[in-house]
Design a protein around this motif. Sequence first.
Motif, PDB file in Angstrom:
ATOM      1  N   UNK A   1      -5.472  17.931  -5.624  1.00 56.23           N
ATOM      2  CA  UNK A   1      -6.391  16.898  -6.114  1.00 56.23           C
ATOM      3  C   UNK A   1      -5.725  15.526  -6.136  1.00 56.23           C
ATOM      4  N   UNK A   2      -4.467  15.469  -6.586  1.00 57.46           N
ATOM      5  CA  UNK A   2      -3.753  14.196  -6.650  1.00 57.46           C
ATOM      6  C   UNK A   2      -3.526  13.591  -5.279  1.00 57.46           C
ATOM      7  N   UNK A   3      -3.086  14.416  -4.332  1.00 50.05           N
ATOM      8  CA  UNK A   3      -2.852  13.927  -2.968  1.00 50.05           C
ATOM      9  C   UNK A   3      -4.171  13.488  -2.339  1.00 50.05           C
ATOM     10  N   UNK A   4      -5.233  14.258  -2.589  1.00 50.96           N
ATOM     11  CA  UNK A   4      -6.545  13.892  -2.051  1.00 50.96           C
ATOM     12  C   UNK A   4      -7.013  12.541  -2.561  1.00 50.96           C
ATOM     13  N   UNK A   5      -6.822  12.300  -3.867  1.00 53.26           N
ATOM     14  CA  UNK A   5      -7.239  11.010  -4.435  1.00 53.26           C
ATOM     15  C   UNK A   5      -6.406   9.861  -3.879  1.00 53.26           C
ATOM     16  N   UNK A   6      -5.116  10.099  -3.675  1.00 53.86           N
ATOM     17  CA  UNK A   6      -4.235   9.079  -3.094  1.00 53.86           C
ATOM     18  C   UNK A   6      -4.695   8.709  -1.681  1.00 53.86           C
ATOM     19  N   UNK A   7      -5.050   9.720  -0.886  1.00 54.00           N
ATOM     20  CA  UNK A   7      -5.504   9.475   0.479  1.00 54.00           C
ATOM     21  C   UNK A   7      -6.836   8.725   0.503  1.00 54.00           C
ATOM     22  N   UNK A   8      -7.720   9.063  -0.439  1.00 51.93           N
ATOM     23  CA  UNK A   8      -8.999   8.339  -0.525  1.00 51.93           C
ATOM     24  C   UNK A   8      -8.747   6.866  -0.802  1.00 51.93           C
ATOM     25  N   UNK A   9      -7.794   6.571  -1.697  1.00 52.91           N
ATOM     26  CA  UNK A   9      -7.456   5.183  -1.996  1.00 52.91           C
ATOM     27  C   UNK A   9      -6.948   4.439  -0.776  1.00 52.91           C
ATOM     28  N   UNK A  10      -6.125   5.098   0.038  1.00 58.39           N
ATOM     29  CA  UNK A  10      -5.623   4.474   1.257  1.00 58.39           C
ATOM     30  C   UNK A  10      -6.755   4.184   2.238  1.00 58.39           C
ATOM     31  N   UNK A  11      -7.670   5.141   2.373  1.00 57.91           N
ATOM     32  CA  UNK A  11      -8.802   4.956   3.283  1.00 57.91           C
ATOM     33  C   UNK A  11      -9.656   3.769   2.833  1.00 57.91           C
ATOM     34  N   UNK A  12      -9.922   3.689   1.524  1.00 57.99           N
ATOM     35  CA  UNK A  12     -10.709   2.573   0.997  1.00 57.99           C
ATOM     36  C   UNK A  12     -10.005   1.247   1.267  1.00 57.99           C
ATOM     37  N   UNK A  13      -8.682   1.217   1.090  1.00 57.09           N
ATOM     38  CA  UNK A  13      -7.928  -0.016   1.329  1.00 57.09           C
ATOM     39  C   UNK A  13      -7.993  -0.430   2.792  1.00 57.09           C
ATOM     40  N   UNK A  14      -7.924   0.532   3.694  1.00 57.57           N
ATOM     41  CA  UNK A  14      -7.994   0.231   5.118  1.00 57.57           C
ATOM     42  C   UNK A  14      -9.381  -0.261   5.513  1.00 57.57           C
ATOM     43  N   UNK A  15     -10.408   0.403   4.987  1.00 60.42           N
ATOM     44  CA  UNK A  15     -11.780  -0.001   5.309  1.00 60.42           C
ATOM     45  C   UNK A  15     -12.070  -1.400   4.779  1.00 60.42           C
ATOM     46  N   UNK A  16     -11.573  -1.700   3.569  1.00 59.78           N
ATOM     47  CA  UNK A  16     -11.804  -3.017   2.961  1.00 59.78           C
ATOM     48  C   UNK A  16     -10.837  -4.077   3.475  1.00 59.78           C
ATOM     49  N   UNK A  17      -9.904  -3.643   4.350  1.00 60.73           N
ATOM     50  CA  UNK A  17      -8.925  -4.560   4.947  1.00 60.73           C
ATOM     51  C   UNK A  17      -8.135  -5.314   3.866  1.00 60.73           C
ATOM     52  N   UNK A  18      -7.616  -4.548   2.884  1.00 56.81           N
ATOM     53  CA  UNK A  18      -6.847  -5.146   1.795  1.00 56.81           C
ATOM     54  C   UNK A  18      -5.404  -5.365   2.224  1.00 56.81           C
ATOM     55  N   UNK A  19      -4.789  -6.407   1.690  1.00 58.04           N
ATOM     56  CA  UNK A  19      -3.356  -6.598   1.889  1.00 58.04           C
ATOM     57  C   UNK A  19      -2.600  -5.613   0.995  1.00 58.04           C
ATOM     58  N   UNK A  20      -1.293  -5.522   1.222  1.00 53.04           N
ATOM     59  CA  UNK A  20      -0.493  -4.604   0.400  1.00 53.04           C
ATOM     60  C   UNK A  20      -0.563  -4.994  -1.070  1.00 53.04           C
ATOM     61  N   UNK A  21      -0.459  -6.272  -1.358  1.00 53.18           N
ATOM     62  CA  UNK A  21      -0.523  -6.734  -2.746  1.00 53.18           C
ATOM     63  C   UNK A  21      -1.876  -6.416  -3.367  1.00 53.18           C
ATOM     64  N   UNK A  22      -2.941  -6.634  -2.601  1.00 53.19           N
ATOM     65  CA  UNK A  22      -4.284  -6.334  -3.113  1.00 53.19           C
ATOM     66  C   UNK A  22      -4.443  -4.839  -3.363  1.00 53.19           C
ATOM     67  N   UNK A  23      -3.918  -4.022  -2.451  1.00 53.00           N
ATOM     68  CA  UNK A  23      -3.999  -2.566  -2.621  1.00 53.00           C
ATOM     69  C   UNK A  23      -3.265  -2.125  -3.887  1.00 53.00           C
ATOM     70  N   UNK A  24      -2.078  -2.669  -4.103  1.00 46.93           N
ATOM     71  CA  UNK A  24      -1.285  -2.280  -5.268  1.00 46.93           C
ATOM     72  C   UNK A  24      -1.990  -2.646  -6.572  1.00 46.93           C
ATOM     73  N   UNK A  25      -2.562  -3.834  -6.633  1.00 41.55           N
ATOM     74  CA  UNK A  25      -3.179  -4.303  -7.876  1.00 41.55           C
ATOM     75  C   UNK A  25      -4.547  -3.677  -8.097  1.00 41.55           C
ATOM     76  N   UNK A  26      -5.352  -3.596  -7.032  1.00 40.67           N
ATOM     77  CA  UNK A  26      -6.739  -3.179  -7.190  1.00 40.67           C
ATOM     78  C   UNK A  26      -6.946  -1.662  -7.145  1.00 40.67           C
ATOM     79  N   UNK A  27      -6.074  -0.951  -6.450  1.00 45.80           N
ATOM     80  CA  UNK A  27      -6.283   0.494  -6.284  1.00 45.80           C
ATOM     81  C   UNK A  27      -5.124   1.303  -6.843  1.00 45.80           C
ATOM     82  N   UNK A  28      -3.902   0.974  -6.432  1.00 55.86           N
ATOM     83  CA  UNK A  28      -2.779   1.830  -6.807  1.00 55.86           C
ATOM     84  C   UNK A  28      -2.476   1.791  -8.303  1.00 55.86           C
TER      85      UNK A  28
END
Length: 306
Positions: A184-211
Amino acid sequence: MTAEAAKLPVPEGASARITERQDQPEHLQRLKAYSRYYQLAHRWRRARAIGTFGLAAIGPLLSLLVPSTSELVAAVSAGWLVVGRTWLSWMEQRRTLEAVRAQELFDTKLFLLPWNGSLAGRPPAPDDLAAAARAIKNDGPYKNWYSIDLSGTPWPADVLLCQRQSMVWSRSDHKAYGTTILVAGVGWFLIGLVVALVADLSLAEYLVKIFLPSAPAFLDSLDLSRLHWQHATSREQVQHKIHDLWRDYKAGTTVLSAADCRQIQDSAYLLRRDGPRVPQLFYRLRRSRVDESTRAGTMALRADED
């Protein structure tokens, strides 16, 4: 009759009649009290889990939809991580200890073993057990608690077989639950990465908004999966010791004593007290299957040694 035999709780060569006695009212009351205490412990765990995974789910979404809330969501997530791992964990552990001591009293009375005060302190007060047990109205799930075949097995060998069923059952549940949490944890982590890629987030944005909002959930899933697997390994080691005692007992190379079973009970108490919890829903979903496998395992063990 020797003086040593006269001190035995049952006549030499007789069984403890565990199968019949475990459904007596006083034993069922202890089981229901144990269950009630665990229910209360799980409420604290559930509150922690809801907050943790709620933030993991809502936090990134809120940060993406309302960017100005990103720093607030990150701060709330960090604060919840501290609260969850201190106060909520302490409240859960307090109730868990009450449950473990109630279960220990059930086992020692049913198994006719002495209470180890140096390990568990004083036994729970009968008044407290009665009050807790009143919250459980249905006796059904607690009847035939030890479901294995004990026919023809004298005390304390019948105790050892019951201890084995408990140890194997818990080992199986902890191993399966640890795997479920990690997936479940790995699945949720992968979903977050997919959302970040689709939304075209920068690394900083991904860390603050999702991670960061998801960090407590990630940490909990990794820590819990590791703890459950380690716990399953510890139970497996005790299981091996039980098998060694049983093999020597059946071979007649040693006399199985109440002290041997008391040592196994000490290990069981410590594992219950210090180990991670398996949710009751997960336990109920697997109960029928695990019950069947432990009964079959006991039959195979007895057949191999006959």
